[in-house]
Design an enzyme around this catalytic site. Structure first.
Site, PDB file in Angstrom:
ATOM      1  N   GLY A 140      59.652  39.219  57.439  1.00 34.32           N
ATOM      2  CA  GLY A 140      59.989  39.138  58.856  1.00 34.32           C
ATOM      3  C   GLY A 140      60.346  37.708  59.184  1.00 34.32           C
ATOM      4  O   GLY A 140      61.519  37.331  59.261  1.00 34.32           O
ATOM      5  N   ILE A 346      46.578  39.756  90.258  1.00 36.75           N
ATOM      6  CA  ILE A 346      46.810  39.699  91.712  1.00 36.75           C
ATOM      7  C   ILE A 346      46.783  41.114  92.313  1.00 36.75           C
ATOM      8  O   ILE A 346      46.281  41.321  93.415  1.00 36.75           O
ATOM      9  CB  ILE A 346      48.146  38.972  92.018  1.00 36.75           C
ATOM     10  N   GLU A 372      63.088  38.652  67.118  1.00 38.54           N
ATOM     11  CA  GLU A 372      64.130  37.611  66.972  1.00 38.54           C
ATOM     12  C   GLU A 372      63.511  36.231  66.712  1.00 38.54           C
ATOM     13  O   GLU A 372      64.011  35.211  67.191  1.00 38.54           O
ATOM     14  CB  GLU A 372      65.090  37.635  68.154  1.00 38.54           C
TER      15      GLU A 372
HETATM   16  N1  CAA Z   1      72.641  27.878  61.376  1.00 38.34           N
HETATM   17  C1  CAA Z   1      73.214  27.705  60.163  1.00 38.34           C
HETATM   18  N2  CAA Z   1      72.501  27.563  59.031  1.00 38.34           N
HETATM   19  C2  CAA Z   1      71.163  27.612  59.137  1.00 38.34           C
HETATM   20  C3  CAA Z   1      70.496  27.778  60.360  1.00 38.34           C
HETATM   21  C4  CAA Z   1      71.295  27.916  61.503  1.00 38.34           C
HETATM   22  N3  CAA Z   1      70.773  28.105  62.727  1.00 38.34           N
HETATM   23  N4  CAA Z   1      69.181  27.781  60.141  1.00 38.34           N
HETATM   24  C5  CAA Z   1      68.989  27.598  58.819  1.00 38.34           C
HETATM   25  N5  CAA Z   1      70.204  27.500  58.216  1.00 38.34           N
HETATM   26  C6  CAA Z   1      70.471  27.280  56.803  1.00 38.34           C
HETATM   27  C7  CAA Z   1      69.827  25.957  56.353  1.00 38.34           C
HETATM   28  O1  CAA Z   1      70.671  24.868  56.595  1.00 38.34           O
HETATM   29  C8  CAA Z   1      69.641  26.230  54.881  1.00 38.34           C
HETATM   30  O2  CAA Z   1      70.851  26.042  54.186  1.00 38.34           O
HETATM   31  P1  CAA Z   1      71.023  24.863  53.067  1.00 38.34           P
HETATM   32  O3  CAA Z   1      69.937  25.091  52.063  1.00 38.34           O
HETATM   33  O4  CAA Z   1      72.395  25.116  52.548  1.00 38.34           O
HETATM   34  O5  CAA Z   1      70.859  23.591  53.808  1.00 38.34           O
HETATM   35  C9  CAA Z   1      69.344  27.710  54.815  1.00 38.34           C
HETATM   36  O6  CAA Z   1      69.847  28.279  56.023  1.00 38.34           O
HETATM   37  C10 CAA Z   1      67.872  28.026  54.680  1.00 38.34           C
HETATM   38  O7  CAA Z   1      67.248  27.454  55.795  1.00 38.34           O
HETATM   39  P2  CAA Z   1      65.752  26.965  55.772  1.00 38.34           P
HETATM   40  O8  CAA Z   1      65.478  26.139  54.534  1.00 38.34           O
HETATM   41  O9  CAA Z   1      65.464  26.359  57.092  1.00 38.34           O
HETATM   42  O10 CAA Z   1      65.005  28.365  55.583  1.00 38.34           O
HETATM   43  P3  CAA Z   1      63.491  28.714  55.670  1.00 38.34           P
HETATM   44  O11 CAA Z   1      63.187  29.690  54.604  1.00 38.34           O
HETATM   45  O12 CAA Z   1      62.649  27.488  55.797  1.00 38.34           O
HETATM   46  O13 CAA Z   1      63.388  29.570  57.051  1.00 38.34           O
HETATM   47  C11 CAA Z   1      63.330  30.019  59.392  1.00 38.34           C
HETATM   48  C12 CAA Z   1      63.776  29.085  58.274  1.00 38.34           C
HETATM   49  C13 CAA Z   1      63.746  29.314  60.673  1.00 38.34           C
HETATM   50  C14 CAA Z   1      61.826  30.259  59.413  1.00 38.34           C
HETATM   51  C15 CAA Z   1      64.109  31.369  59.270  1.00 38.34           C
HETATM   52  O14 CAA Z   1      63.721  32.072  58.112  1.00 38.34           O
HETATM   53  C16 CAA Z   1      63.922  32.272  60.463  1.00 38.34           C
HETATM   54  O15 CAA Z   1      64.570  32.082  61.498  1.00 38.34           O
HETATM   55  N6  CAA Z   1      63.041  33.290  60.350  1.00 38.34           N
HETATM   56  C17 CAA Z   1      62.850  34.267  61.409  1.00 38.34           C
HETATM   57  C18 CAA Z   1      63.812  35.398  61.280  1.00 38.34           C
HETATM   58  C19 CAA Z   1      63.861  36.231  62.524  1.00 38.34           C
HETATM   59  O16 CAA Z   1      64.204  35.758  63.604  1.00 38.34           O
HETATM   60  N7  CAA Z   1      63.558  37.531  62.382  1.00 38.34           N
HETATM   61  C20 CAA Z   1      63.657  38.421  63.463  1.00 38.34           C
HETATM   62  C21 CAA Z   1      64.259  39.707  63.022  1.00 38.34           C
HETATM   63  S1  CAA Z   1      65.703  40.193  63.866  1.00 38.34           S
HETATM   64  C22 CAA Z   1      65.193  41.038  65.249  1.00 38.34           C
HETATM   65  O17 CAA Z   1      64.099  40.914  65.694  1.00 38.34           O
HETATM   66  C23 CAA Z   1      66.264  41.865  65.867  1.00 38.34           C
HETATM   67  C24 CAA Z   1      65.843  42.944  66.773  1.00 38.34           C
HETATM   68  O18 CAA Z   1      65.955  44.097  66.415  1.00 38.34           O
HETATM   69  C25 CAA Z   1      65.429  42.647  68.170  1.00 38.34           C
END
Ligand code: CAA
Length: 389
Positions: A140, A346, A372
């Site tokens: 997730g 309230i 999200e």
């Molecule tokens: N834009 C572009 N690239 C991005 C980025 C962004 N916003 N964020 C990260 N990246 C890239 C990074 O630059 C990196 O690339 P490089 O290695 O080439 O530099 C790559 O992605 C990996 O990024 P991280 O090293 O930061 O990855 P991480 O494993 O540390 O995870 C995290 C980062 C922010 C925790 C991410 O995994 C995340 O957002 N997790 C949550 C996912 C989420 O929101 N899930 C919800 C499910 S969807 C949903 O809920 C829909 C629904 O039905 C309502």
């Protein structure tokens, strides 16, 4: 982070188009969504007819270019619309959020012309509904650890795996599915595939029985040897994780605005009730204990609104909004939780029964801290930005 004061000249005035979109959404929410919202919540009934009407009004693809059947509106209008719908029915507004900012946005910005004609146009017109499939039983927050696989078979991918908690899981026709093609490449081996309902091997599983947004349609999805044509991949090979991150950045503005709406809906109900209800010889709003609660609610809601609008404004200016959308989401969702709890308080005993709406808003608020990207994930995004300077 961009400096709003420099970049926006701090102009808080809304345009006529933005106000018209807000007023149309308010009207729809109060007159169409409100009458059945308590029953739909109780019965876990998807607002099918209401969503059809939202599609006809252009709200399901409101930011998509009109040449692809969309409304051509800006992200500020989207925040205003999401707030109004969510004041009344967060189960309906999450459909608007997912369809607009995850599915339509993703296809419009990263899809091929053929994908746009085939999939985006009916989604933007509201003729079809989309779903965004990232979460899995064991992935997730740690979104790079995808277990769903999309094996490259030459002219198609063979898709296998399970997706969990998928919003619009049962009602959607078009699914954006994130899957691992090459585990050795880590996040650079992930792809996003467009999967259609009815593709052999694609099964819509159990519907979740949820605490909140009970009218929304949340399912497990199973993929067993689903053949997905190569032309259904979005972007270059390995673009799937970046696609998901970029798309979720905008999605978080939608959920932040949903949280804002849940909070302001609960606040408006609490304010009205506090002026009517008398205790110790005067309206409870005249007791400082209640008046100060209302003051805090109003202040925090206004701060949440400004964060949502700033993130939207940055997106409309094509400036980076990753951190701003994470800030808006973490703050607005925490305000939603706090405000709805106070709104129930309230209302006293009345707040604890369904008829008064605030208990539902309190239950609905919780998911905005989870989907999200949880509040903890938003803090990862924000702190990384802060530490980078
Ligand atoms: N834009 C572009 N690239 C991005 C980025 C962004 N916003 N964020 C990260 N990246 C890239 C990074 O630059 C990196 O690339 P490089 O290695 O080439 O530099 C790559 O992605 C990996 O990024 P991280 O090293 O930061 O990855 P991480 O494993 O540390 O995870 C995290 C980062 C922010 C925790 C991410 O995994 C995340 O957002 N997790 C949550 C996912 C989420 O929101 N899930 C919800 C499910 S969807 C949903 O809920 C829909 C629904 O039905 C309502």
């Amino acid at each position: 982070m961009q400096d709003t004061a420099t970049l926006a000249g701090l102009n808080f005035e809304l345009s006529e188009e933005q106000l018209a979109a807000r007023d149309a959404a308010r009207d729809f929410a109060q007159n169409v969504l409100k009458p059945g919202v308590i029953d739909r919540d109780r019965e876990q009934r998807f607002p099918a007819e209401e969503i059809k009407q939202l599609g006809e009004l252009g709200f399901l693809g409101m930011m998509v270019d009109p040449k692809y059947g969309g409304g051509g509106m800006d992200t500020i209008s989207y925040v205003l619309v999401m707030e109004e719908l969510s004041k009344v029915d967060a189960s309906a507004s999450v459909v608007v959020s997912v369809n607009n900012s995850l599915v339509c946005y993703g296809l419009e910005n990263y899809g091929t012309e053929e994908q746009k004609q085939k999939y985006l146009v009916p989604l933007a017109k509201g003729e079809k509904i989309g779903a965004f499939c990232l979460s899995e039983p064991e992935a997730g927050s740690d979104a790079t650890s995808q277990r769903t696989t999309a094996i490259d078979m030459g002219d198609h991918y063979l898709l296998n795996g399970t997706k969990n908690w998928i919003t619009n899981g049962g009602t959607a026709s078009t699914y954006l599915v994130i899957a691992q093609t090459d585990a050795a490449k880590g996040h650079k081996g992930i792809n996003c595939l467009i999967v259609e309902k009815g593709m052999p091997g694609f099964v819509v599983g159990a519907k979740e029985d949820k605490l909140g947004i009970r009218g929304s349609d949340t399912h497990t999805l199973m993929f067993q040897d689903v053949k997905v044509p190569k032309e259904n991949r979005i972007g270059e090979d390995g673009f799937g994780f970046t696609f998901a991150m970029k798309t979720l950045s905008g999605g978080r503005i939608g959920i932040a605005s949903q949280a804002l709406g849940i909070a302001s809906g609960a606040y408006e109900l609490a304010l009205a009730y506090s002026k009517e209800r008398k205790a110790f010889g005067k309206a409870i709003s005249e007791h400082q204990a209640i008046a100060f609660k209302l003051a805090d609610m109003a202040t925090e809601i206004e701060a949440a609104r400004l964060l949502c609008l700033k993130a939207a404004w940055l997106k409309d200016q094509h400036l980076n909004y990753d951190q701003a959308s994470a800030m808006a989401k973490v703050f607005a969702s925490e305000v939603a939780m706090k405000t709805t709890v106070e709104a129930v308080q309230i209302h006293g005993g009345y707040g604890f029964v369904k008829e008064y709406h605030v208990e539902r808003l309190m239950r609905d608020a919780k998911i905005t801290q989870i989907y999200e990207g949880t509040s903890e994930v938003q803090r990862i995004v924000i702190s990384r930005g802060v530490l980078k300077g």
